[in-house]
Enzyme design. Sequence first.
Site, PDB file in Angstrom:
ATOM      1  N   CYS A  24      13.989  10.328   6.236  1.00 25.11           N
ATOM      2  CA  CYS A  24      13.940   9.843   7.613  1.00 25.11           C
ATOM      3  C   CYS A  24      15.292   9.961   8.298  1.00 25.11           C
ATOM      4  O   CYS A  24      15.380  10.258   9.478  1.00 25.11           O
ATOM      5  CB  CYS A  24      13.461   8.404   7.638  1.00 25.11           C
ATOM      6  SG  CYS A  24      14.366   7.349   6.513  1.00 25.11           S
TER       7      CYS A  24
ATOM      8  N   GLU B 231      10.798  15.646  15.278  1.00 24.54           N
ATOM      9  CA  GLU B 231      11.081  15.454  13.858  1.00 24.54           C
ATOM     10  C   GLU B 231      10.230  16.425  13.052  1.00 24.54           C
ATOM     11  O   GLU B 231       9.008  16.453  13.186  1.00 24.54           O
ATOM     12  CB  GLU B 231      10.768  14.024  13.418  1.00 24.54           C
ATOM     13  CG  GLU B 231      11.147  13.819  11.964  1.00 24.54           C
ATOM     14  CD  GLU B 231      10.733  12.465  11.415  1.00 24.54           C
ATOM     15  OE1 GLU B 231       9.575  12.087  11.588  1.00 24.54           O
ATOM     16  OE2 GLU B 231      11.585  11.807  10.800  1.00 24.54           O
TER      17      GLU B 231
ATOM     18  N   GLU C 186       9.947   0.990  10.325  1.00 21.09           N
ATOM     19  CA  GLU C 186      11.008   1.938   9.943  1.00 21.09           C
ATOM     20  C   GLU C 186      10.420   3.328  10.127  1.00 21.09           C
ATOM     21  O   GLU C 186       9.635   3.770   9.297  1.00 21.09           O
ATOM     22  CB  GLU C 186      11.385   1.752   8.467  1.00 21.09           C
ATOM     23  CG  GLU C 186      11.923   0.401   8.126  1.00 21.09           C
ATOM     24  CD  GLU C 186      13.344   0.211   8.583  1.00 21.09           C
ATOM     25  OE1 GLU C 186      13.965   1.177   9.075  1.00 21.09           O
ATOM     26  OE2 GLU C 186      13.827  -0.917   8.465  1.00 21.09           O
TER      27      GLU C 186
ATOM     28  N   LYS D  81       0.859  -1.191   0.000  1.00 18.24           N
ATOM     29  CA  LYS D  81       0.000   0.000   0.000  1.00 18.24           C
ATOM     30  C   LYS D  81       0.894   1.239   0.000  1.00 18.24           C
ATOM     31  O   LYS D  81       1.494   1.594   0.998  1.00 18.24           O
ATOM     32  CB  LYS D  81      -0.918   0.054   1.222  1.00 18.24           C
ATOM     33  CG  LYS D  81      -1.982   1.125   1.003  1.00 18.24           C
ATOM     34  CD  LYS D  81      -2.408   1.872   2.221  1.00 18.24           C
ATOM     35  CE  LYS D  81      -1.612   3.023   2.696  1.00 18.24           C
ATOM     36  NZ  LYS D  81      -1.718   4.282   1.936  1.00 18.24           N
TER      37      LYS D  81
HETATM   38  P1  NDP Z   1       2.633   8.386   7.792  1.00 22.31           P
HETATM   39  O1  NDP Z   1       2.984   7.608   8.982  1.00 22.31           O
HETATM   40  O2  NDP Z   1       1.592   9.409   7.878  1.00 22.31           O
HETATM   41  O3  NDP Z   1       2.186   7.426   6.595  1.00 22.31           O
HETATM   42  C1  NDP Z   1       2.949   6.327   6.159  1.00 22.31           C
HETATM   43  C2  NDP Z   1       2.030   5.315   5.499  1.00 22.31           C
HETATM   44  O4  NDP Z   1       1.104   4.814   6.467  1.00 22.31           O
HETATM   45  C3  NDP Z   1       1.188   5.908   4.374  1.00 22.31           C
HETATM   46  O5  NDP Z   1       1.022   4.935   3.363  1.00 22.31           O
HETATM   47  C4  NDP Z   1      -0.113   6.193   5.086  1.00 22.31           C
HETATM   48  O6  NDP Z   1      -1.220   6.275   4.224  1.00 22.31           O
HETATM   49  C5  NDP Z   1      -0.229   4.978   5.986  1.00 22.31           C
HETATM   50  N1  NDP Z   1      -1.116   5.138   7.127  1.00 22.31           N
HETATM   51  C6  NDP Z   1      -1.643   6.278   7.645  1.00 22.31           C
HETATM   52  N2  NDP Z   1      -2.423   5.989   8.723  1.00 22.31           N
HETATM   53  C7  NDP Z   1      -2.384   4.643   8.880  1.00 22.31           C
HETATM   54  C8  NDP Z   1      -2.961   3.731   9.827  1.00 22.31           C
HETATM   55  N3  NDP Z   1      -3.723   4.137  10.819  1.00 22.31           N
HETATM   56  N4  NDP Z   1      -2.684   2.418   9.704  1.00 22.31           N
HETATM   57  C9  NDP Z   1      -1.874   1.971   8.709  1.00 22.31           C
HETATM   58  N5  NDP Z   1      -1.311   2.784   7.780  1.00 22.31           N
HETATM   59  C10 NDP Z   1      -1.551   4.099   7.866  1.00 22.31           C
HETATM   60  O7  NDP Z   1       4.006   8.979   7.283  1.00 22.31           O
HETATM   61  P2  NDP Z   1       4.256   9.903   6.051  1.00 22.31           P
HETATM   62  O8  NDP Z   1       3.769   9.279   4.797  1.00 22.31           O
HETATM   63  O9  NDP Z   1       3.745  11.262   6.393  1.00 22.31           O
HETATM   64  O10 NDP Z   1       5.851   9.879   5.990  1.00 22.31           O
HETATM   65  C11 NDP Z   1       6.610  10.699   6.782  1.00 22.31           C
HETATM   66  C12 NDP Z   1       7.130   9.973   8.002  1.00 22.31           C
HETATM   67  O11 NDP Z   1       7.736   8.748   7.657  1.00 22.31           O
HETATM   68  C13 NDP Z   1       8.192  10.758   8.710  1.00 22.31           C
HETATM   69  O12 NDP Z   1       7.933  10.795  10.080  1.00 22.31           O
HETATM   70  C14 NDP Z   1       9.470   9.980   8.454  1.00 22.31           C
HETATM   71  O13 NDP Z   1      10.441  10.117   9.397  1.00 22.31           O
HETATM   72  C15 NDP Z   1       8.998   8.604   8.302  1.00 22.31           C
HETATM   73  N6  NDP Z   1       9.881   7.857   7.417  1.00 22.31           N
HETATM   74  C16 NDP Z   1      10.707   6.879   7.932  1.00 22.31           C
HETATM   75  C17 NDP Z   1      11.605   6.202   7.126  1.00 22.31           C
HETATM   76  C18 NDP Z   1      12.492   5.119   7.661  1.00 22.31           C
HETATM   77  O14 NDP Z   1      13.033   4.343   6.900  1.00 22.31           O
HETATM   78  N7  NDP Z   1      12.685   5.010   8.945  1.00 22.31           N
HETATM   79  C19 NDP Z   1      11.705   6.497   5.713  1.00 22.31           C
HETATM   80  C20 NDP Z   1      10.789   7.510   5.277  1.00 22.31           C
HETATM   81  C21 NDP Z   1       9.913   8.142   6.108  1.00 22.31           C
HETATM   82  P3  NDP Z   1      -1.584   7.650   3.496  1.00 22.31           P
HETATM   83  O15 NDP Z   1      -0.335   8.392   3.190  1.00 22.31           O
HETATM   84  O16 NDP Z   1      -2.217   7.185   2.269  1.00 22.31           O
HETATM   85  O17 NDP Z   1      -2.464   8.387   4.435  1.00 22.31           O
END
Ligand code: NDP
Length: 487
Positions: free
Chosen positions: A291, A390, A257, A182
């Site tokens: 990240c 962050e 992650e 997803k």
């Molecule tokens: P989110 O946590 O908002 O979203 C990540 C994914 O989870 C998206 O596909 C999102 O869907 C989905 N999602 C949202 N709500 C839920 C839920 N309740 N249950 C399951 N899935 C859900 O993060 P962002 O997309 O805003 O990304 C930014 C964040 O990701 C930053 O905090 C960053 O640090 C972290 N990150 C970490 C990395 C790592 O390797 N450690 C790498 C890259 C980013 P949708 O977007 O469609 O709402």
Amino acid sequence: MATKLVKRENLPTKLWVDNEFKEGTGATVKLVNPKDASTIAEFKGASEADVDNTVSISQKAFESGPWASLSGEEKGVILNKFAQLILDNASEIAYFESVCSGRPLAQCNYEIPRVASVYRYYAGWADKIRGDSYPPEDGFYKIVRQEPLGVCAGITAWNGSLHFLAWKSAPALACGNTVIIKPSEKSPLGTLAVASLIKEAGFPPGVFQVLPGGGDVGAILSSHMKIAKISFTGSTFTGRKIQDAATKSNLKRVTLELGGKSPALVFDDASLEKAVFWCTIGIATNAGQVCAATTRLFVQEGIADKFLAALKGSFEAITKTLGSDPQEMTTTYGPLVDKIQYDKVRGFIEEGKKSTEVIIGGEEYTKGGYFIGPVIFKNPSEEAKIYREEIFGPVLCVRTFKTEEEAIQLANDTDYGLAGAIYTQDVNRALRVASKVRGGTIGINCTSVVGPQVPMGGFGSSGYGRELGEYAIRHYTETKAIWINMN
Ligand code: NDP
């Protein structure tokens, strides 16, 4: 002859299920180009019924489809072909990735061979998943097998969708699992463009599926009783929800992650040029939406003035080109992904400006699009939000230190532990400090580098489990012991 299957005019705005594109029946996904807030497309994402249907197809493909009976070598051939198809269609995939996320096209292009190499790396693993055996000294011969888990889901963030797609699907498939991805609703097109190559590569129906949609789709996957594992890349906030959903449903395996607030330590003896170059990369890549971005910079007092002047010059060069079209190959710095992220980052900047000295940046960009130039805050208080939380934007906090011990203490003063960088020419100090800084990936005279053989993941609130390398294999197999009575 390259097989060009992805075409810019065919927007991949459907679900990829059972080896074909199907209309979704869930909530509308609206895609916006962050360079000018123009609408790219609107389409229906997956509904709960779509998820259920996709999971049951995936389960059938795992239990009784041809995938289960293919040899490791045969799986490897498919993964290798998939990698080649990604390379053959690189420019179009990169375009789809850039247009939704705002990431510069040149960076997305650079990323494609790295994505392909992850599939190649795990193609090599597909026939090397093995177990152990122990002799029948006690009258029992013991076999320990590594078996696939079943249906594995990957939920990915928008800031590196193609990397995350490969990091999650390639090891899972090499181990014999079936996979559902997803992507983030903010940037699903690159992932769907890659999905359109799945059938041509030779994956049997139902083995590798993609369900675009919002967080609700991720939540349904996380609590689904038929999913054996979730690998998640995203915020710590959402990661907690996923872990909770996994606990309350079927105790599925979870890899998280998550975010970071990674430190960069610049010692007096560092190569100024190298440190400035990498510290710029550490915060300016993807406009800070990385990240592992090194967002807390600690500089030893002896070099601080010189270093900060040089860093400011490097940031000024970026600021001059702010607003450049990310879909032009010459652009190196793009906008933030959407208005939500833009408002969030601007909120941090405005709040920071009230109490902390700004060395460069901080002004609002008013010519359209969600652009924010890099900002340096000097000596924020230890409690300041800009220093502790962050931000996921191009905002750097700088403080100075006197001693190595102080630098380590400052670096570790965070709940996160994703990455870190150390700039020094003293190899002994570099290794000593690297062993003391808490983080899953530490760069010495570099930052934010990844490769297929090397694990990626975090300590503390940055999550757990590791992606990439042999380490990921352990997360996609279950260990089974078989005892044979020899008497
Ligand atoms: P989110 O946590 O908002 O979203 C990540 C994914 O989870 C998206 O596909 C999102 O869907 C989905 N999602 C949202 N709500 C839920 C839920 N309740 N249950 C399951 N899935 C859900 O993060 P962002 O997309 O805003 O990304 C930014 C964040 O990701 C930053 O905090 C960053 O640090 C972290 N990150 C970490 C990395 C790592 O390797 N450690 C790498 C890259 C980013 P949708 O977007 O469609 O709402």
